[in-house]
Design an enzyme around this catalytic site. Structure first.
Site, mmCIF file in Angstrom:
data_model
loop_
_atom_site.group_PDB
_atom_site.id
_atom_site.type_symbol
_atom_site.label_atom_id
_atom_site.label_comp_id
_atom_site.label_asym_id
_atom_site.label_seq_id
_atom_site.Cartn_x
_atom_site.Cartn_y
_atom_site.Cartn_z
ATOM 1 N N HIS A 1 -7.550 -5.776 0.070
ATOM 2 C CA HIS A 1 -6.342 -4.962 -0.053
ATOM 3 C C HIS A 1 -5.269 -5.419 0.938
ATOM 4 O O HIS A 1 -5.534 -5.613 2.120
ATOM 5 C CB HIS A 1 -6.702 -3.490 0.210
ATOM 6 C CG HIS A 1 -5.547 -2.565 0.250
ATOM 7 N ND1 HIS A 1 -4.722 -2.354 -0.834
ATOM 8 C CD2 HIS A 1 -5.062 -1.774 1.256
ATOM 9 C CE1 HIS A 1 -3.804 -1.472 -0.517
ATOM 10 N NE2 HIS A 1 -3.968 -1.111 0.744
ATOM 11 N N SER B 1 0.827 -1.200 0.000
ATOM 12 C CA SER B 1 0.000 0.000 0.000
ATOM 13 C C SER B 1 0.871 1.264 0.000
ATOM 14 O O SER B 1 1.688 1.457 -0.893
ATOM 15 C CB SER B 1 -0.962 -0.042 1.191
ATOM 16 O OG SER B 1 -1.983 0.910 1.059
ATOM 17 N N GLU C 1 -9.725 -4.700 -5.747
ATOM 18 C CA GLU C 1 -9.402 -3.518 -4.945
ATOM 19 C C GLU C 1 -9.282 -2.242 -5.765
ATOM 20 O O GLU C 1 -9.029 -2.259 -6.966
ATOM 21 C CB GLU C 1 -8.134 -3.757 -4.136
ATOM 22 C CG GLU C 1 -6.866 -3.969 -4.911
ATOM 23 C CD GLU C 1 -5.685 -4.101 -3.975
ATOM 24 O OE1 GLU C 1 -5.428 -3.148 -3.231
ATOM 25 O OE2 GLU C 1 -5.041 -5.167 -3.989
#
Length: 315
Positions: free
Chosen positions: A267, A141, A237
């Site tokens: 995610h 991320s 996602e």
């Protein structure tokens, strides 16, 4: 079909979405509580990395190698998350590669906007490089964004110690328009983790810095000269398009890219390694990539083992 463990995790995430943290402080407390649930894995020593920021970890497998270290950068939308949350994926990568894994803390937004976090991650790279001759830079991320920033800075300076990048569902485009179309809009209902997110992670992190800077939006960077990249993302996602765009840009720049698009997953599912079978499998595939890089099996065809090195040997 997803595993039963995934169905359980999905229900936990849905419950959390119904009662989200009230503010940033509550979000950070929740991350710390999640990190505290970690239990050590046999064969991996888990200790504080005292030369880095408080809360950083060094994970050392039995019979650790000295030619390779993994620097793993945690996510959390640039304003939350902790290194401790990533000890499970760190332990699996350490066991699968026999490499030490460095899990650094870095300064968070909005208190410390760009480039504070990236500067801390680059300092962590220098620390990791004291442990082994080659560094694989990884993250999920926001951590994958920071990993790309480190790789871009190191490549620009001709630093050959950066052996590869391993990127899980990264934030690779922070321009305003990316929040108005594509997978960010199309996957809003399917993405359990980011379904309610907005562009605040970008505004907090940038603090007025231009989103067009390639170090914060790597899809805009000249990726020529980067080391091999391994990318995993879920087709369910909101950040799917970021990974697709980065992989395409890297391929066009002549970079070795391996990309896996998993269906159904939430995610950054990889950090649930050891609990979620899909996460453990993702970690094993990641470790296999690292091992191929370390053996010279993907960087340059001339380095492949087990075949003739010259035309004369064929005759």
């Amino acid at each position: 079909m997803p595993s039963k463990a995934f169905a359980l995790m999905e229900s936990i995430i849905r419950s959390g979405r119904a009662n989200p943290p009230a503010d940033r402080a509550a979000d950070r407390r929740a991350a710390a509580e999640q990190a505290a649930m970690y239990r050590p894995f046999p064969g991996v020593r888990d200790e504080s990395a005292r030369d880095l920021r408080d809360g950083s970890y060094l994970m050392t497998p039995d019979d650790a190698r000295d030619d390779l270290v993994i620097l793993y950068l945690h996510g959390g939308a640039f304003f939350s998350g902790t290194a401790g949350m990533c000890r499970a994926i760190g332990a699996h990568l350490a066991l699968g590669t026999r490499a030490r894994v460095v899990l650094p803390e870095y300064r968070l937004a909005p208190e410390d906007p760009y480039p504070a976090g990236l500067d801390d991650c680059e300092a962590a790279f220098e620390y990791a490089a004291t442990l082994a001759s080659g560094v694989v830079v990884a993250g999920e991320s926001a951590g994958a964004n920071l990993a790309m920033g480190v790789l871009l800075r190191r490549t620009a300076r001709g630093d050959t110690r950066a052996l590869a990048g391993m990127l899980y569902a990264g934030v690779f485009d922070q321009r305003k328009e990316r929040y108005e179309s594509g997978s960010w809009v199309d996957r809003a209902e399917a993405d359990l983790a980011l379904g309610g997110a907005d562009d605040s992670m970008t505004t907090h992190y940038l603090g007025g810095h231009p989103a067009e800077d390639p170090l914060v939006s790597p899809v805009l960077a000249d990726l020529t000269g980067l080391p091999p990249l391994f990318i995993q993302v879920s087709s369910a996602e909101r950040l799917l398009d970021d990974s697709l765009a980065l992989a395409a840009g890297a391929a066009r720049a002549g970079v070795h890219v391996e990309m896996e698009v998993w269906p159904h997953m939430t995610h950054a599912w990889q950090i649930a390694a050891g609990f979620l079978p899909e996460a453990t499998e993702a970690a094993e595939r990641s470790a296999a990539f690292v091992n191929r890089v370390a053996a010279g099996r993907i960087v340059d065809g001339a380095a492949l083992l087990g075949g003739p090195a010259t035309l004369e040997e064929l005759l």
